[in-house]
Write a protein that holds these residues in place. Structure first.
Motif, PDB file in Angstrom:
ATOM      1  N   GLU A 242     122.655 -17.344 -25.342  1.00  0.00           N
ATOM      2  CA  GLU A 242     123.093 -18.526 -26.029  1.00  0.00           C
ATOM      3  C   GLU A 242     121.914 -19.027 -26.864  1.00  0.00           C
ATOM      4  O   GLU A 242     120.780 -18.674 -26.950  1.00  0.00           O
ATOM      5  N   GLU A 243     121.993 -19.767 -27.989  1.00  0.00           N
ATOM      6  CA  GLU A 243     120.938 -20.476 -28.619  1.00  0.00           C
ATOM      7  C   GLU A 243     119.540 -20.818 -27.981  1.00  0.00           C
ATOM      8  O   GLU A 243     119.881 -21.695 -26.983  1.00  0.00           O
ATOM      9  N   LYS A 244     118.666 -20.473 -28.062  1.00  0.00           N
ATOM     10  CA  LYS A 244     117.439 -20.548 -27.583  1.00  0.00           C
ATOM     11  C   LYS A 244     116.622 -21.838 -28.239  1.00  0.00           C
ATOM     12  O   LYS A 244     116.746 -22.154 -29.290  1.00  0.00           O
ATOM     13  N   LYS A 245     116.198 -22.805 -27.203  1.00  0.00           N
ATOM     14  CA  LYS A 245     115.385 -24.113 -27.493  1.00  0.00           C
ATOM     15  C   LYS A 245     114.154 -23.849 -27.583  1.00  0.00           C
ATOM     16  O   LYS A 245     113.414 -23.319 -26.799  1.00  0.00           O
ATOM     17  N   ASN A 246     113.515 -24.191 -28.703  1.00  0.00           N
ATOM     18  CA  ASN A 246     111.940 -24.107 -28.814  1.00  0.00           C
ATOM     19  C   ASN A 246     111.094 -25.213 -27.961  1.00  0.00           C
ATOM     20  O   ASN A 246     110.594 -26.188 -28.533  1.00  0.00           O
ATOM     21  N   ASP A 247     111.251 -25.196 -26.698  1.00  0.00           N
ATOM     22  CA  ASP A 247     110.386 -26.239 -25.825  1.00  0.00           C
ATOM     23  C   ASP A 247     109.945 -25.286 -24.629  1.00  0.00           C
ATOM     24  O   ASP A 247     109.758 -24.246 -24.480  1.00  0.00           O
ATOM     25  N   MET A 248     109.087 -26.144 -23.868  1.00  0.00           N
ATOM     26  CA  MET A 248     108.374 -25.690 -22.722  1.00  0.00           C
ATOM     27  C   MET A 248     109.199 -24.748 -21.776  1.00  0.00           C
ATOM     28  O   MET A 248     108.779 -23.678 -21.294  1.00  0.00           O
ATOM     29  N   LEU A 249     110.309 -25.583 -21.482  1.00  0.00           N
ATOM     30  CA  LEU A 249     111.066 -24.568 -20.600  1.00  0.00           C
ATOM     31  C   LEU A 249     111.767 -23.394 -20.980  1.00  0.00           C
ATOM     32  O   LEU A 249     111.786 -22.300 -20.173  1.00  0.00           O
ATOM     33  N   GLY A 250     112.029 -23.442 -22.460  1.00  0.00           N
ATOM     34  CA  GLY A 250     112.212 -22.146 -22.953  1.00  0.00           C
ATOM     35  C   GLY A 250     111.337 -21.043 -22.941  1.00  0.00           C
ATOM     36  O   GLY A 250     111.522 -19.933 -22.771  1.00  0.00           O
ATOM     37  N   ALA A 251     110.100 -21.717 -23.284  1.00  0.00           N
ATOM     38  CA  ALA A 251     108.940 -20.631 -23.011  1.00  0.00           C
ATOM     39  C   ALA A 251     108.586 -19.995 -21.636  1.00  0.00           C
ATOM     40  O   ALA A 251     108.377 -18.937 -21.446  1.00  0.00           O
ATOM     41  N   LEU A 252     108.967 -21.048 -20.640  1.00  0.00           N
ATOM     42  CA  LEU A 252     108.964 -20.500 -19.062  1.00  0.00           C
ATOM     43  C   LEU A 252     109.743 -19.201 -19.105  1.00  0.00           C
ATOM     44  O   LEU A 252     109.486 -18.168 -18.352  1.00  0.00           O
ATOM     45  N   LEU A 253     111.196 -19.530 -19.470  1.00  0.00           N
ATOM     46  CA  LEU A 253     112.249 -18.459 -19.185  1.00  0.00           C
ATOM     47  C   LEU A 253     112.004 -17.329 -20.004  1.00  0.00           C
ATOM     48  O   LEU A 253     112.654 -16.385 -19.526  1.00  0.00           O
TER      49      LEU A 253
END
Length: 488
Positions: A242-253
């Motif tokens: 699904e749509e990716k969010k540009n945040d720290m959690l998204g960078a970790l995943l």
């Protein structure tokens, strides 16, 4: 009763002689280990309960030199107030491992960035720095930083507790950067629990002995549970593309590493600490110092009024605006230097270490004091005076020739604070919005101090007067007296 007293006296003498025999073969840094167990703990605590804890270090530096031995909180400890030694400690992660009080370690979690070691720490530190670099701030974070700061100050009354409001701002900013959540009832509920976690950091880490620590542990469980739900939902979104969010959690995943939910939760909880308490305190103290230095405030206001004059009233800040805040960066540097929010780092030696002609035994605690260096007149003229002009290169300031190991507000080496640039941007944007929107006076006698043991109890109440935001509002020119101050 007499036998009991005699036994204790004999026991203490025995421990004292045993310790002298044990360390007699080593050339320890000069100092005083004091009595067994107690050491100099009481002297240190009594100093840090005052508004000026420096005498604990000053007296020992004058007597023993910039590297000295003491015994605090049940451990032999070497203090360093020497820039070269501090740099050696900062840059040798294998020789000096992190060693923080048990209460902090337990509340942060074993997977926090503060406690990580080796290749895992290097990997996570690099990932965090890549998410908070100037390019990411410019393209993705600046707009939300400006928007959330304005959203908060628009809701302020005529009398506020600035420290409380600053903490609210930094928490909302950090949550947005970590998980892309805007302020709502959920984030506010999380913040209230998180405040209880913070209160437990410097307590006895035994729930039965400390009600504050007991509340902190319960709050930590609630925060971890709430974050775990977020992590699991985002993991599902990531796996279904699904749509990716540009945040720290998204960078970790998206990093390619198989992090568990617990590892990610500990990591994010620790980043909340980094973005919440330290930045909010710096924001508050910057306003305090400016209020006490009218010439600096006038020059800062003029700089920001000129920025506002280049755009429509209420317009969002651009990256070019931030890069033009030259004097603001001087104010930021000087606030960081004088306030010393990260006053020292705590390490433990992993082997016997020879330094400055002395030996620090394996397993000893080492405290590298940044505060002592930043407030040393040998490195900064009138070191305990707030003087942002010292950072202006065109004034032949001492800061121009200051080596990098003398000014270390964000630490250094492999554990350099990964959010150092982000913190500077947040503080600069806050100053811009604050000085262009308000004039202010302290609401009561100003007793806010900037030392760790007392600052958290002070909330800095101020009375605000809103100013009209317009192109013509340019009434804060630099006076001739300001020019003379800059030249001197």
């Amino acid at each position: 009763m007499a036998y009991l007293v005699f036994f204790f006296i004999f026991f203490f003498v025995f421990l004292f002689l045993l310790r002298k025999l044990r360390y007699g073969r080593l050339r320890l840094p000069p100092g005083n280990l004091g009595l067994p167990f107690i050491g100099e703990t009481l002297q240190m605590i009594s100093a840090y309960k005052t508004d000026n804890p420096e005498p604990f270090l000053d007296q020992r530096v004058n007597r023993y030199g910039s590297v000295f031995t003491s015994h605090v909180f049940g451990e032999p400890t070497v203090f360093s107030t020497d820039p070269e030694t501090n740099r050696f400690i900062l840059t040798n992660d294998k020789l000096f491992e992190c060693s923080y009080p048990g209460s902090i370690s337990n509340l942060l979690g074993k997977h926090s960035l503060l406690l990580m070691k080796g290749s895992l720490h290097k990997k996570m530190h690099s990932l965090t720095m890549s998410f908070a670099n100037s390019s990411i701030i410019k393209d993705h974070l600046l707009y939300d930083i400006d928007r959330l700061i304005r959203l908060n100050i628009d809701s302020w009354s005529d009398r506020i507790l600035l420290m409380e409001e600053a903490k609210k701002i930094t928490f909302e900013l950090t949550v947005k950067q970590l998980m892309s959540f805007d302020p709502d009832e959920w984030t506010e509920s999380l913040r209230k629990e998180y405040m209880l976690v913070i209160e437990g950091f410097f307590t006895i880490p035994f729930p039965l002995l400390s009600p504050t620590y007991r509340r902190a542990i319960k709050a930590r469980t609630k925060v971890a549970e709430a974050l775990t739900v977020v992590v699991r939902n985002r993991r599902k979104e990531f796996e279904t593309k699904e749509e990716k969010k540009n945040d720290m959690l998204g960078a970790l995943l998206a990093s390619g590493e198989q992090f568990s939910d617990e590892e990610i939760v500990d990591f994010m909880l620790a980043l909340l600490v980094a973005g919440y308490e330290t930045t909010s305190t710096i924001m508050t103290l910057a306003i305090k110092f400016l209020n006490e230095t009218p010439l600096a405030l006038a020059q800062l206001k003029e700089e920001h009024e000129q920025i506002r004059a280049r755009s429509e009233p209420g317009a969002a800040l651009e990256w070019t605006d931030y890069k033009s805040m030259a004097f603001s960066q001087c104010v930021v540097n000087e606030t960081l230097r004088v306030a010393n929010i990260i006053g020292a780092i705590f390490r433990r030696t992993t082997t016997d270490i020879d330094i400055k002609g002395y030996t620090i035994p394996k397993g000893w605690k080492v405290i590298a004091s940044f505060r002592a260096v930043h407030l040393n007149p040998e490195y900064f003229k009138d070191a305990r005076t707030f003087n942002p002009w010292r950072w202006q290169s065109n004034n032949n300031s001492e800061a121009v020739a200051t080596p990098g190991n003398v000014f270390t507000p964000f630490g250094g080496g492999p554990r350099l604070c990964p959010g150092y640039e982000l913190a500077r941007v947040v503080l600069s944007v806050f100053l811009h919005r604050f000085v262009t929107r308000f004039s202010w006076v302290p609401a009561e006698e100003d007793k806010l101090v900037f030392f760790p043991t007392t600052r958290t109890q002070k909330r800095y109440p101020i009375i605000l007067k809103r100013r009209e935001e317009s192109r013509s509002n340019m009434g804060f020119g630099i006076t001739a007296e300001t020019e003379r101050r800059k030249e001197s």
